[in-house]
Design an enzyme around this catalytic site. Structure first.
Site, short mmCIF file in Angstrom:
data_model
loop_
_atom_site.label_atom_id
_atom_site.label_comp_id
_atom_site.label_asym_id
_atom_site.label_seq_id
_atom_site.Cartn_x
_atom_site.Cartn_y
_atom_site.Cartn_z
N GLU A 24 1.11 -1.26 0.25
CA GLU A 24 0.02 -0.02 -0.26
C GLU A 24 1.36 1.55 0.02
O GLU A 24 2.02 1.50 0.81
CB GLU A 24 -0.72 0.45 1.33
CG GLU A 24 -1.97 -1.27 0.68
CD GLU A 24 -2.86 -0.89 2.12
OE1 GLU A 24 -4.24 -1.28 1.66
OE2 GLU A 24 -3.05 0.52 3.06
N CYS A 25 0.50 2.26 -0.79
CA CYS A 25 1.31 3.25 -1.38
C CYS A 25 3.27 3.59 -0.77
O CYS A 25 3.63 3.14 -2.19
CB CYS A 25 0.50 4.21 0.08
SG CYS A 25 0.74 6.06 -0.66
N ALA A 26 3.09 2.64 0.18
CA ALA A 26 4.56 3.17 0.05
C ALA A 26 5.53 2.02 -0.61
O ALA A 26 6.48 1.49 -1.43
CB ALA A 26 5.58 3.90 1.62
N LEU B 263 4.02 0.29 -2.76
CA LEU B 263 3.58 0.23 -4.49
C LEU B 263 4.61 0.52 -4.38
O LEU B 263 5.98 0.35 -5.57
CB LEU B 263 2.20 0.66 -4.79
CG LEU B 263 2.27 1.71 -5.88
CD1 LEU B 263 1.96 0.92 -7.59
CD2 LEU B 263 1.20 3.19 -6.00
N SER C 269 -1.03 -0.97 -4.99
CA SER C 269 -2.30 -0.07 -5.05
C SER C 269 -0.84 1.41 -3.62
O SER C 269 -1.50 1.21 -2.83
CB SER C 269 -3.22 -0.22 -4.14
OG SER C 269 -4.42 0.60 -4.43
#
Length: 620
Positions: free
Chosen positions: A496-498, A500, A590
């Site tokens: 998630e985020c980082a 990704l 994501s």
């Protein structure tokens, strides 16, 4: 409940200092934050000596707020909840008629039956403060203001005038804090710099906040005021996982020649049956998702830290640089050890064989899809095998919770490596608790310096600030190579985020793991807001068509993103179609942050995927 008329009033300084001062006075304090914010709970955790937790009705559903609160207060005699933005600010809904917005501090205060202490930035206020307080006290009869704390008071005379204004509307002044500009140091592009990145400086800042509140706030009056009318059973991760496995227990084995339901995504969402020769991965198109309502989040107003780094407790994440114990999800760790929690899931909607909608969890939308149909997806007949459709493996048809599965223990379960350290600080305490309850052994490691934990059968890469540590992450080339190789071999990865960003080819020119055919860079603008997303294809976490409420909060962007299937689809605030995230083998990557307590089904699926991987591979 610590609230304010608006962002920037000093809630974080006051709440953190209050937690520390009450703890110093002998109380066992449970710290909470309203909304999806990962950063404030880190400072709360330092002050309380236990992980800070989030209460977010948007991500977990209003019905779960009280159980999660009661779970978090176990072993404590007081709770301090820091609100988000202004008291009545929440998710923006053009059709809202009630005064309490979804996800607002007011909504959570009403759910908990907790009194509200209003923190007022006194700069520029005089007698007219009475009118402002009168408005907040009478705007919604379901909210009870218990008192006021005056912040950034300029002088003794200023204090006297403001106290008189509060008295005119019958609100007691519980504290009056002088202006302390030294506590307000610059913050980063996403708000406060996480406490874990500041270590001893963050600890010193929390101590300063504690001293300030202890000297200028009536702690006895606060303790007397504290009360919650919330009742009911606490949330329990083992019960949540047990319920998932019971709900997905197979009735019969599903064979390829048995009927499946092809769920069209047209306007009428009707069902028709089909018998495909081979069960194929299910997909939907982003055109067929419900428009989302973006809402701002609270960018905290005070960053009281400097540049050193030693132990810190951040949302259950302890990242010590020296051999000093730290609390992490209730576990003390020391030395170079780290313990972390990350994000999870929100309740999906699945289509029932009867042609309607089966609400597995969540608290909101009723339409499965909105928009014109262009493609359909296939789901197995759940009356034949719910277990198969859910992605949960079952060792036998015995009742779940008996000999076939032990809940609440990780002994002998698959090892899931969870990234922690300064680059991966965003997470929810409930994620690790659910992974353990589902049977996994969670081992936290720091990608800045560690190798992948031995025997890892799954990898969780949570959010954080990798853009601030890109060079150091790239320097650990051995780990990046290992992650890339294992991803191609089918290692289940939830990023998630980082996470990704870590899986891209490069981040701001620094080499990353190269799992995704994309590069990432620091962008020109902040992307943030809640999203009503739909899973566009099956993955190790979600099934095509399932709904998720998540939250975006990033300043980076992907460039040259490649052609991997997208993970999510939604409609933006202007109606534009958005496809986001990437699915490659067993990788789900994501920008979207989700909360695990909203629906533990995805977490259970992920643990099942790691069990399957461990059973077919010689794990490193």
């Amino acid at each position: 409940m610590i609230a304010a008329p608006a962002s920037g009033s000093g809630k974080t300084t006051l709440a953190t200092g209050l937690i520390g001062a009450l703890r110093r006075a002998g109380h066992r304090v449970a710290p909470f934050k309203v909304g999806p914010d990962y950063i404030d709970p880190g400072y709360h955790g330092l002050a309380a000596g236990r992980p800070g937790r989030n209460l977010d009705p948007v991500l977990v559903g209003a019905q779960r707020v009280v159980p999660l609160y009661r779970h978090g207060v176990r072993g404590c005699d007081l709770a301090v909840v820091e609100g988000v933005m202004g008291l009545f600010d929440g998710r923006i809904d053009e059709n809202q008629v009630a005064p309490v917005a979804e996800g607002s501090t007011a909504q959570v205060a009403a759910l908990l039956g907790a009194p509200v202490v209003l923190v007022v930035d006194a700069r520029g206020h005089s007698q007219s403060l009475a009118a402002l307080l009168h408005g907040f006290a009478t705007f919604d009869s379901g909210i009870r203001l218990g008192g006021v704390i005056l912040n950034r008071v300029g002088s003794e005379r200023h204090d006297q005038v403001l106290r008189a204004a509060c008295a005119r509307v019958g609100l007691p002044v519980l504290g009056s804090l002088p202006r302390m500009p030294e506590l307000e140091v610059p913050s980063r592009h996403l708000g406060l710099i996480p406490a874990v990145e500041h270590g001893s400086a963050a600890t010193a800042a929390v101590a300063a906040m504690t001293d300030l509140v202890a000297a200028h706030v009536d702690l006895s009056a606060i303790a007397r005021l504290a009360h919650s009318t919330a009742t009911g059973d606490p949330w329990d991760p083992s019960d949540a996982v047990r319920a998932v496995f019971n709900a997905t227990a197979p009735v019969a084995t599903h064979h390829s020649n048995e009927p499946v339901h092809e769920v069209a995504t047209p306007k009428d969402s009707t069902l028709r049956t089909a018998t495909p020769e081979v069960a194929t991965p299910r997909t939907v198109r982003s055109e067929d998702v419900t428009p989302e309502d973006a809402a701002p989040v609270d960018v905290p107003e005070v960053a009281a830290v400097s540049e050193a780094a030693v132990p810190a407790v951040v949302s259950g994440v302890a990242v010590p640089e020296a051999a000093v114990p730290a609390v992490a999800s209730g576990v003390a760790v020391s030395g170079a050890a780290v313990a972390a929690v990350v994000s999870g899931v929100v309740a999906p909607r699945t289509v029932s064989p009867a042609g309607g909608q089966q609400q597995v969890g969540g608290d909101g939308d009723t339409a499965l899809f909105a928009g014109q149909a262009t493609e359909s997806f296939v789901v197995p007949d759940q009356s034949q095998s719910v277990g198969a459709a859910s992605g949960i493996s079952h060792r036998s048809s015995e009742s779940v919770g008996g000999p076939s599965r032990a809940f609440g223990t990780s002994r002998g379960g698959p090892v899931i490596a969870m990234a922690g350290g300064p680059a991966f600080t965003f997470g929810y305490a409930e994620h690790r608790e659910l992974l353990v309850a589902a049977g996994a052994e969670v081992v936290v490691f720091d990608p800045l310096r560690d190798e992948l934990p031995e025997g890892a059968a799954g990898l969780v890469l949570p959010g954080g600030f990798p853009e601030e540590h890109a060079a150091d992450l790239a320097a650990n080339a051995g780990l990046l190579k290992t992650v890339g190789e294992l991803a191609r071999r089918g290692l289940p990865i939830h990023a998630e985020c980082a996470g990704l960003l870590y899986l891209t080819r490069s981040l701001d020119g620094h080499a990353m793991a190269g799992v995704l055919d994309a590069d990432a860079e620091f962008g020109p603008r902040l992307t943030l807001g809640y999203r009503d997303a739909v899973a566009l294809a099956d993955s190790v976490l979600w099934r095509a068509g399932e709904r998720v409420r998540g939250h975006e909060f990033h300043r980076t962007r992907l460039i040259a993103a490649g052609t991997a299937p997208a993970a999510w689809g939604w409609h933006g605030s202007q109606g534009e179609r958005v496809r986001e995230g990437s699915l490659i083998t067993r990788v789900h990557a994501s920008y979207l942050h989700t909360h695990p307590a909203g629906n533990p089904l995805a977490t259970a699926r992920f643990v099942t995927a790691t069990e399957q991987y461990a059973g077919h591979h010689v794990v490193p």
